[in-house]
Design a protein around this motif. Structure first.
Motif, short mmCIF file in Angstrom:
data_model
loop_
_atom_site.label_atom_id
_atom_site.label_comp_id
_atom_site.label_asym_id
_atom_site.label_seq_id
_atom_site.Cartn_x
_atom_site.Cartn_y
_atom_site.Cartn_z
N THR A 17 22.81 87.54 58.59
CA THR A 17 23.79 87.28 57.67
C THR A 17 23.48 88.14 56.38
O THR A 17 24.12 88.82 55.67
CB THR A 17 24.17 85.87 57.29
N ARG A 18 21.96 87.83 56.01
CA ARG A 18 21.77 88.75 54.74
C ARG A 18 21.80 90.04 54.99
O ARG A 18 21.97 90.91 54.39
CB ARG A 18 20.24 88.22 54.36
N LEU A 19 21.28 90.54 56.40
CA LEU A 19 21.35 92.20 56.48
C LEU A 19 22.84 92.49 56.29
O LEU A 19 22.91 93.88 55.83
CB LEU A 19 20.84 92.04 58.16
N TYR A 20 23.79 91.92 56.63
CA TYR A 20 25.12 92.40 56.28
C TYR A 20 25.50 92.19 55.04
O TYR A 20 26.81 92.39 54.55
CB TYR A 20 26.11 91.75 57.27
N GLN A 21 24.82 91.57 54.18
CA GLN A 21 25.46 91.03 52.73
C GLN A 21 26.46 90.19 52.72
O GLN A 21 27.24 90.37 51.79
CB GLN A 21 25.40 92.29 51.89
N ASN A 22 26.48 89.10 53.92
CA ASN A 22 27.67 88.35 54.03
C ASN A 22 27.29 87.12 53.09
O ASN A 22 26.52 86.34 53.63
CB ASN A 22 27.95 88.14 55.38
N THR A 23 27.90 86.93 51.88
CA THR A 23 27.40 85.97 50.94
C THR A 23 28.65 84.71 51.26
O THR A 23 28.18 83.74 50.28
CB THR A 23 27.55 86.32 49.71
N ALA A 24 29.18 84.50 52.34
CA ALA A 24 29.91 83.24 52.74
C ALA A 24 29.07 81.79 52.59
O ALA A 24 28.26 81.95 53.07
CB ALA A 24 30.52 83.44 53.85
N LYS A 25 29.53 80.99 51.80
CA LYS A 25 29.01 79.65 51.59
C LYS A 25 28.63 79.17 52.87
O LYS A 25 27.58 78.20 52.97
CB LYS A 25 29.71 78.72 50.71
N VAL A 26 29.46 79.07 53.91
CA VAL A 26 29.56 78.31 54.95
C VAL A 26 28.23 78.86 56.03
O VAL A 26 27.77 78.09 56.70
CB VAL A 26 30.85 78.39 55.68
N HIS A 27 27.82 80.20 55.37
CA HIS A 27 26.74 80.49 56.56
C HIS A 27 25.38 80.29 55.45
O HIS A 27 24.11 80.14 56.01
CB HIS A 27 26.80 82.00 56.59
N PHE A 28 25.39 80.31 54.22
CA PHE A 28 24.31 80.40 53.34
C PHE A 28 23.84 79.30 52.75
O PHE A 28 22.62 78.77 52.76
CB PHE A 28 24.49 81.45 52.21
N ASN A 29 24.63 78.18 52.36
CA ASN A 29 24.44 77.18 51.48
C ASN A 29 24.51 75.88 52.23
O ASN A 29 25.37 75.08 52.25
CB ASN A 29 25.49 77.36 50.02
N GLN A 30 23.34 75.68 52.46
CA GLN A 30 23.19 74.03 53.26
C GLN A 30 23.19 73.11 52.06
O GLN A 30 23.89 72.02 52.68
CB GLN A 30 21.70 73.92 53.95
N HIS A 31 22.99 73.32 51.13
CA HIS A 31 23.33 72.08 50.03
C HIS A 31 24.75 72.07 50.05
O HIS A 31 25.28 70.50 49.80
CB HIS A 31 22.74 72.61 48.63
#
Length: 350
Positions: free
Chosen positions: A221-235
């Motif tokens: 997800t980082r490789l594609y610079q995909n910043t969607a919260k559902v993928h990045f933010n476990q908090h």
């Protein structure tokens, strides 16, 4: 405290006809290709070996079209789906000129449809996205639709506009970037079966499975610079309905494509994405399997060296094989089905 940050667009921020230029230009490098291989293990010879690509008349090893798709898709996330619940599907996708390491990709989108959901909390946004290289040449274009949260549940619903979604990409609109001018090496390619050996209606179980690890999907997800919260933010996601970060649906597409090598090794190039749906969520720890059905076998006008196969590839989690109904009596997909993908590949002919 003043803020210069961007919270992303919510459903009520979109209007039909809206044109969006996405940041940031992204130069593709050999490192991206190596990391993409490390993430999914794709073995298709055209996008794995420079000498093999050159034997098919290309100036070098092209970037895997799905990596091109993911990079362009990732550029759209901050503007389109940062506040999304889920990406729902694709249609009318086609790949243009091949991309090579050193090319710089950019993306623009047009909002072509809106529909507020009955719960009043979310709505579906339809966009047409075009990716271009530094020369302004189209490298990929597609339609996608995504469910996006509303900022204010009391905001009035917009007029419903549901676009006519394009069907299968016409054979005349496919770009065929390689040619077979001599003996095609099926041994190096990994399979003796070429375009002539497949029949409409044939189903191929790709047999192998691949388990998704938490770190891998985060790296992708980082490789594609995909910043969607559902993928990045476990908090944030840990407090939501799933309690876990969702796997980016494009990961499943690339995993299924990599798995399809076992049975479709000579499907050297993805030329079009005719349609597709992410049918159930996937999480780290799930094991992905895939099978494919040949929907159509297409002759390319003026070409006797290369043909096209329209494929339906279905990816499942923690369940292998194709010997069960995909949908129940209620019309809903079986919970194990995570991707139903309709696409067109290019394959040498005998």
């Amino acid at each position: 405290m003043t803020s210069k940050t961007q919270p992303g667009n919510y459903f009520e921020d979109f209007t039909v006809g809206q044109q969006i230029v996405h940041a940031t230009p992204r130069t593709v490098t050999d490192g991206d290709l190596a990391l993409y291989t490390a993430l999914y293990g794709s073995r298709f010879a055209l996008t794995s070996g420079a000498s093999f690509a050159e034997s098919l008349g290309m100036p070098g090893m092209p970037v895997d079209p799905l990596l091109v798709f993911h990079i362009v898709f990732g550029k759209t996330v901050p503007d389109i789906s940062l506040n999304a619940v889920a990406n729902l599907g694709y249609a009318g996708g086609r790949f243009g000129v091949p991309v090579y390491p050193g090319d710089t990709l950019a993306a623009t989108s047009e909002v072509i449809g809106l529909k507020q959901n009955s719960n009043g909390k979310t709505g579906v946004v339809y966009v047409r996205t075009t990716g271009t290289n530094e020369r302004g040449e189209m490298v990929v274009e597609y339609v996608r639709w995504v469910m996006v949260n509303k900022r204010d549940q009391d905001a009035p619903a917009p007029e419903t506009v549901i676009p006519d979604l394009p069907g299968a990409v016409a054979i005349d609109d496919l770009q065929v970037p390689f040619e077979v001018t001599g003996d095609y090496d099926t041994t190096l390619a990994g399979s003796p079966f070429v375009w002539d050996d497949y029949e409409v209606g044939e189903k191929i179980d790709h047999v192998d499975g691949m388990t998704i690890e938490e770190a891998e999907h985060m790296i992708a997800t980082r490789l594609y610079q995909n910043t969607a919260k559902v993928h990045f933010n476990q908090h944030v996601e840990g407090q939501g309905r799933n309690g876990r970060r969702l796997i980016y649906g494009g990961n499943i597409i690339s995993l299924a494509r990599a798995l399809s090598f076992n049975g479709l090794a000579n499907a050297q190039y993805v030329a079009a994405i005719n349609g597709g749906s992410h049918t159930n969520p996937t999480f780290a720890g799930n094991t992905i399997y895939a099978w494919s059905e040949v929907l159509d076998r297409l002759e390319i006008p003026g070409r006797t060296d290369v043909g096209a196969l329209r494929l339906r590839t279905v990816a499942t989690k923690d369940r292998s094989g194709a010997d069960f109904p995909l949908k129940g009596d209620d019309g809903k997909y079986d919970p194990s089905v995570v991707l139903d993908f309709d696409y067109t590949v290019l394959m040498p002919r005998r």
